[in-house]
Design a protein around this motif. Structure first.
Motif, short mmCIF file in Angstrom:
data_model
loop_
_atom_site.label_atom_id
_atom_site.label_comp_id
_atom_site.label_asym_id
_atom_site.label_seq_id
_atom_site.Cartn_x
_atom_site.Cartn_y
_atom_site.Cartn_z
N LEU A 49 -5.82 -8.54 -8.08
CA LEU A 49 -5.22 -7.45 -7.30
C LEU A 49 -5.62 -7.68 -5.86
O LEU A 49 -6.82 -7.65 -5.53
CB LEU A 49 -5.74 -6.09 -7.77
N LEU A 50 -4.67 -7.90 -4.98
CA LEU A 50 -4.97 -8.39 -3.64
C LEU A 50 -4.35 -7.51 -2.56
O LEU A 50 -3.13 -7.37 -2.48
CB LEU A 50 -4.44 -9.82 -3.51
N ASP A 51 -5.20 -6.91 -1.73
CA ASP A 51 -4.72 -6.13 -0.60
C ASP A 51 -4.19 -7.06 0.49
O ASP A 51 -4.72 -8.16 0.71
CB ASP A 51 -5.87 -5.28 -0.04
N TRP A 52 -3.14 -6.63 1.16
CA TRP A 52 -2.52 -7.46 2.21
C TRP A 52 -3.47 -7.61 3.41
O TRP A 52 -3.72 -8.72 3.88
CB TRP A 52 -1.21 -6.83 2.65
N MET A 78 0.05 -7.93 -5.28
CA MET A 78 -0.33 -7.52 -3.94
C MET A 78 -0.22 -6.01 -3.78
O MET A 78 0.75 -5.38 -4.22
CB MET A 78 0.51 -8.23 -2.88
N LEU A 79 -1.24 -5.43 -3.14
CA LEU A 79 -1.27 -3.99 -2.84
C LEU A 79 -1.22 -3.84 -1.33
O LEU A 79 -2.04 -4.44 -0.61
CB LEU A 79 -2.56 -3.37 -3.38
N THR A 80 -0.29 -3.05 -0.82
CA THR A 80 -0.17 -2.95 0.63
C THR A 80 0.55 -1.69 1.06
O THR A 80 1.36 -1.12 0.32
CB THR A 80 0.58 -4.17 1.20
N ALA A 81 0.22 -1.25 2.27
CA ALA A 81 0.92 -0.11 2.87
C ALA A 81 2.21 -0.55 3.55
O ALA A 81 3.03 0.28 3.94
CB ALA A 81 0.00 0.57 3.88
N ILE A 94 5.63 -16.65 -0.79
CA ILE A 94 4.46 -17.52 -0.66
C ILE A 94 3.69 -17.65 -1.97
O ILE A 94 2.73 -18.42 -2.05
CB ILE A 94 3.50 -17.03 0.45
N GLY A 95 4.11 -16.88 -3.00
CA GLY A 95 3.50 -17.10 -4.31
C GLY A 95 2.95 -15.89 -5.02
O GLY A 95 2.42 -16.03 -6.13
N ALA A 96 3.03 -14.69 -4.42
CA ALA A 96 2.60 -13.49 -5.15
C ALA A 96 3.57 -13.24 -6.30
O ALA A 96 4.75 -13.57 -6.22
CB ALA A 96 2.56 -12.29 -4.22
N ASP A 97 3.06 -12.64 -7.38
CA ASP A 97 3.90 -12.40 -8.56
C ASP A 97 4.52 -11.01 -8.57
O ASP A 97 5.56 -10.80 -9.19
CB ASP A 97 3.06 -12.57 -9.83
N ASP A 98 3.88 -10.06 -7.89
CA ASP A 98 4.41 -8.71 -7.85
C ASP A 98 3.84 -8.01 -6.62
O ASP A 98 2.93 -8.52 -5.96
CB ASP A 98 4.03 -7.94 -9.12
N TYR A 99 4.40 -6.84 -6.31
CA TYR A 99 4.14 -6.17 -5.04
C TYR A 99 4.17 -4.67 -5.31
O TYR A 99 5.12 -4.15 -5.88
CB TYR A 99 5.24 -6.56 -4.07
N LEU A 100 3.08 -3.96 -4.94
CA LEU A 100 3.02 -2.51 -5.15
C LEU A 100 2.61 -1.84 -3.85
O LEU A 100 1.59 -2.17 -3.25
CB LEU A 100 2.02 -2.18 -6.25
N GLN A 101 3.45 -0.90 -3.41
CA GLN A 101 3.22 -0.24 -2.12
C GLN A 101 2.26 0.94 -2.28
O GLN A 101 2.36 1.71 -3.22
CB GLN A 101 4.55 0.25 -1.54
N LYS A 102 1.33 1.05 -1.34
CA LYS A 102 0.42 2.20 -1.30
C LYS A 102 1.12 3.39 -0.66
O LYS A 102 1.91 3.20 0.26
CB LYS A 102 -0.83 1.86 -0.48
N PRO A 103 0.81 4.61 -1.08
CA PRO A 103 0.00 4.96 -2.26
C PRO A 103 0.80 4.74 -3.53
O PRO A 103 2.02 4.86 -3.52
CB PRO A 103 -0.30 6.45 -2.05
N PHE A 104 0.11 4.42 -4.62
CA PHE A 104 0.81 4.11 -5.86
C PHE A 104 0.22 4.91 -7.01
O PHE A 104 -0.91 5.42 -6.94
CB PHE A 104 0.71 2.61 -6.17
N SER A 105 0.99 5.02 -8.06
CA SER A 105 0.52 5.66 -9.28
C SER A 105 -0.35 4.69 -10.06
O SER A 105 0.02 3.53 -10.26
CB SER A 105 1.73 6.08 -10.14
N TYR A 106 -1.50 5.17 -10.53
CA TYR A 106 -2.38 4.31 -11.33
C TYR A 106 -1.68 3.86 -12.61
O TYR A 106 -1.83 2.71 -13.04
CB TYR A 106 -3.68 5.03 -11.66
N ASP A 107 -0.90 4.74 -13.21
CA ASP A 107 -0.18 4.38 -14.43
C ASP A 107 0.81 3.25 -14.18
O ASP A 107 0.98 2.35 -15.01
CB ASP A 107 0.56 5.59 -15.00
#
Length: 220
Positions: A49-52, A78-81, A94-107
């Motif tokens: 889990l990688l922050d931008w 990747m986790l990012t605002a 560049i090679g990330a597999d998925d992308y989730l924008q903050k704020p996000f649901s834990y579920d």
């Protein structure tokens, strides 16, 4: 399964660590790019889990690019605002597999993690091979010297992990972290027993699973 969290926001990183640990994952946390790079080089992680935006020599995209250039294939979420389409496209390109924008649901995060961990490993596919041995991840089958071999579920997991890291020396601690992650009381002698049982089925002796004394096991 072992997860690396790379996040410099202390409250969020600790919350993620507690949540994922409670789900049965083994979790390490890095607060900057330099620590993440050090841990990634030694930790054999199943997912990152990688922050931008992180401090250090490498930011999130920089780490992704570095790891992929070295052919490190662990899934990266990747986790990012950042919210623009251009940012998302850049991260994925560049090679990330998925992308989730903050704020996000834990579920939602947990669902995405599980989805990524279910994907076949990009660098090995669905068939893992060694001399005279073939393991099919989809069919859950083992062929040794053209003969079908019956393994228990735990024996299959052990062999799968060793084969997916073919050529690497895998320590007993690594096997405990990845194969017996949900069983806290398991000791080294359990690993030794399972390796011995596997050798009886796909042996003889160290024909497939070799002992590297003082370090662990290896399949070549």
């Amino acid at each position: 399964m072992k997860i690396l969290i790379v996040e410099d926001e202390l409250k969020l990183s600790r919350s993620l660590e507690r949540g994922l640990t409670s789900e049965g994952y083994v979790v390490d946390v890095a607060f900057d790019g330099d620590s993440a790079e050090t841990l990634a080089g030694t930790g054999n992680y199943d997912l990152v889990l990688l922050d931008w935006m992180i401090p250090g020599e490498f930011d999130g995209p920089g780490l992704v690019k570095l790891w992929r250039e070295r052919n490190e294939q662990m899934p990266i979420l990747m986790l990012t605002a950042r919210s623009t389409i251009g940012d998302k496209v850049h991260g994925l390109n560049i090679g990330a597999d998925d992308y989730l924008q903050k704020p996000f649901s834990y579920d939602e995060l947990l669902a995405r993690i599980r989805a990524l961990l279910r994907r076949p490993r990009a660098h090995v596919g669905n068939i893992l091979k060694a001399p005279n041995l073939e393991l099919n991840l989809v069919a859950k089958s083992i062929i040794y010297k053209r003969q079908s071999i019956d393994l228990t579920a735990k024996e299959f997991q052990l062999l799968e992990y060793l084969l997916s890291h073919k050529g690497e020396v895998i320590s007993k601690d690594q096997l405990l972290d990845h194969v017996w992650v949900d069983e806290s009381r398991v000791q080294y002698n359990t690993v030794e027993t399972f390796v011995a049982n596997l050798r009886k089925k796909i042996g003889p002796g160290e024909a497939v699973i070799k002992t590297v004394r003082g370090h662990g096991y290896k399949i070549e």
